[in-house]
Scaffold this motif. Structure first.
Motif, short mmCIF file in Angstrom:
data_model
loop_
_atom_site.label_atom_id
_atom_site.label_comp_id
_atom_site.label_asym_id
_atom_site.label_seq_id
_atom_site.Cartn_x
_atom_site.Cartn_y
_atom_site.Cartn_z
N ASP A 14 4.30 0.68 1.88
CA ASP A 14 4.42 -0.22 3.03
C ASP A 14 4.17 -1.61 2.55
O ASP A 14 3.52 -1.82 1.47
N VAL A 15 4.80 -2.53 2.95
CA VAL A 15 4.70 -3.93 2.54
C VAL A 15 4.49 -4.81 3.79
O VAL A 15 5.05 -4.49 4.84
N PHE A 16 3.32 -5.67 3.98
CA PHE A 16 3.12 -6.57 4.89
C PHE A 16 3.05 -8.00 4.26
O PHE A 16 2.28 -8.15 3.32
N VAL A 17 3.94 -8.74 4.94
CA VAL A 17 3.87 -10.14 4.35
C VAL A 17 3.64 -11.14 5.59
O VAL A 17 4.15 -10.88 6.71
N ASN A 18 2.94 -12.36 5.34
CA ASN A 18 2.60 -13.30 6.18
C ASN A 18 2.75 -14.55 5.68
O ASN A 18 2.18 -14.80 4.46
N ALA A 19 3.40 -15.59 6.26
CA ALA A 19 3.42 -16.86 5.92
C ALA A 19 2.38 -17.66 6.59
O ALA A 19 2.43 -17.87 7.75
N GLY A 20 1.38 -18.15 5.92
CA GLY A 20 0.25 -18.81 6.71
C GLY A 20 0.07 -20.02 6.86
O GLY A 20 -0.69 -20.57 7.47
N ALA A 21 1.47 -20.79 6.84
CA ALA A 21 1.65 -22.05 7.26
C ALA A 21 2.21 -22.21 8.61
O ALA A 21 2.99 -21.39 9.08
N ALA A 22 2.11 -23.21 9.41
CA ALA A 22 2.70 -23.74 10.73
C ALA A 22 3.99 -24.08 10.45
O ALA A 22 4.25 -25.00 11.46
N CYS A 23 4.67 -24.18 9.33
CA CYS A 23 5.98 -24.92 9.16
C CYS A 23 6.94 -23.81 8.85
O CYS A 23 6.46 -22.60 8.02
N VAL A 24 8.33 -24.07 9.02
CA VAL A 24 9.29 -23.03 8.55
C VAL A 24 10.28 -23.92 7.64
O VAL A 24 10.85 -25.21 8.04
N SER A 25 10.40 -23.56 6.39
CA SER A 25 11.34 -24.19 5.48
C SER A 25 12.71 -24.05 5.69
O SER A 25 13.20 -22.76 6.05
N THR A 26 13.88 -25.19 6.34
CA THR A 26 15.21 -24.55 6.10
C THR A 26 16.00 -25.09 5.15
O THR A 26 17.27 -24.74 5.13
N ASN A 27 15.21 -25.24 4.02
CA ASN A 27 16.01 -25.38 2.85
C ASN A 27 16.60 -24.21 2.29
O ASN A 27 15.83 -23.06 1.90
N ASP A 50 0.99 -1.12 -0.01
CA ASP A 50 -0.08 -0.04 -0.05
C ASP A 50 0.90 1.27 -0.10
O ASP A 50 1.98 1.32 0.50
N ALA A 51 0.34 2.41 -0.41
CA ALA A 51 1.03 3.69 -0.34
C ALA A 51 1.43 4.07 0.84
O ALA A 51 0.63 3.94 1.88
N ALA A 52 2.49 4.54 1.17
CA ALA A 52 3.07 4.88 2.59
C ALA A 52 2.40 6.16 2.77
O ALA A 52 2.65 7.12 1.85
N ASN A 53 1.88 6.76 3.85
CA ASN A 53 1.60 8.20 4.21
C ASN A 53 2.66 8.64 5.13
O ASN A 53 2.49 9.88 5.46
N VAL A 54 3.75 8.23 5.31
CA VAL A 54 4.74 8.76 6.05
C VAL A 54 6.50 8.53 5.29
O VAL A 54 6.42 7.78 4.59
N PRO A 55 7.33 9.58 5.52
CA PRO A 55 8.48 9.63 4.94
C PRO A 55 9.13 7.98 4.89
O PRO A 55 9.92 7.56 4.06
N ASN A 56 8.94 7.42 5.92
CA ASN A 56 9.72 6.10 6.31
C ASN A 56 8.79 4.97 5.89
O ASN A 56 8.09 4.53 7.09
N PRO A 57 8.81 4.37 4.79
CA PRO A 57 7.65 3.17 4.84
C PRO A 57 7.90 2.00 5.70
O PRO A 57 9.04 1.59 6.12
N ARG A 58 6.72 1.22 6.05
CA ARG A 58 7.24 0.04 6.95
C ARG A 58 7.32 -1.24 6.00
O ARG A 58 6.77 -1.37 5.14
#
Length: 66
Positions: A47-60, A10-18
């Motif tokens: 602004d960038v928001f990212v979510n990994a929706g699974a209950a596992c973490v890949s170590t590959n 989404d467009a950031a409304n502040v000088p430092n995007p999240r």
């Protein structure tokens, strides 16, 4: 294995995007955003928001998401 990746930009409304991420390595997200910005141009002021929706973490190391 099924992993759902959710992302919102989404467009950031502040000088430092999240840049917020859950279940994703922040350094990998920064690298992917840099590549996208170089190829497409333009995530530096959003602004960038990212979510990994699974209950596992890949170590590959071959996967982009860890």
């Amino acid at each position: 294995m099924l992993v759902e990746i959710q992302a919102l930009v989404d467009a950031a409304n502040v000088p430092n995007p999240r840049r917020l991420c859950v279940g994703v390595d922040p350094q990998r997200l920064a690298m992917l955003l840099a590549v996208i910005s170089r190829m497409r141009g333009g995530t530096y002021d959003q602004d960038v928001f990212v979510n990994a929706g699974a209950a596992c973490v890949s170590t590959n190391r071959a996967s982009d998401w860890r």
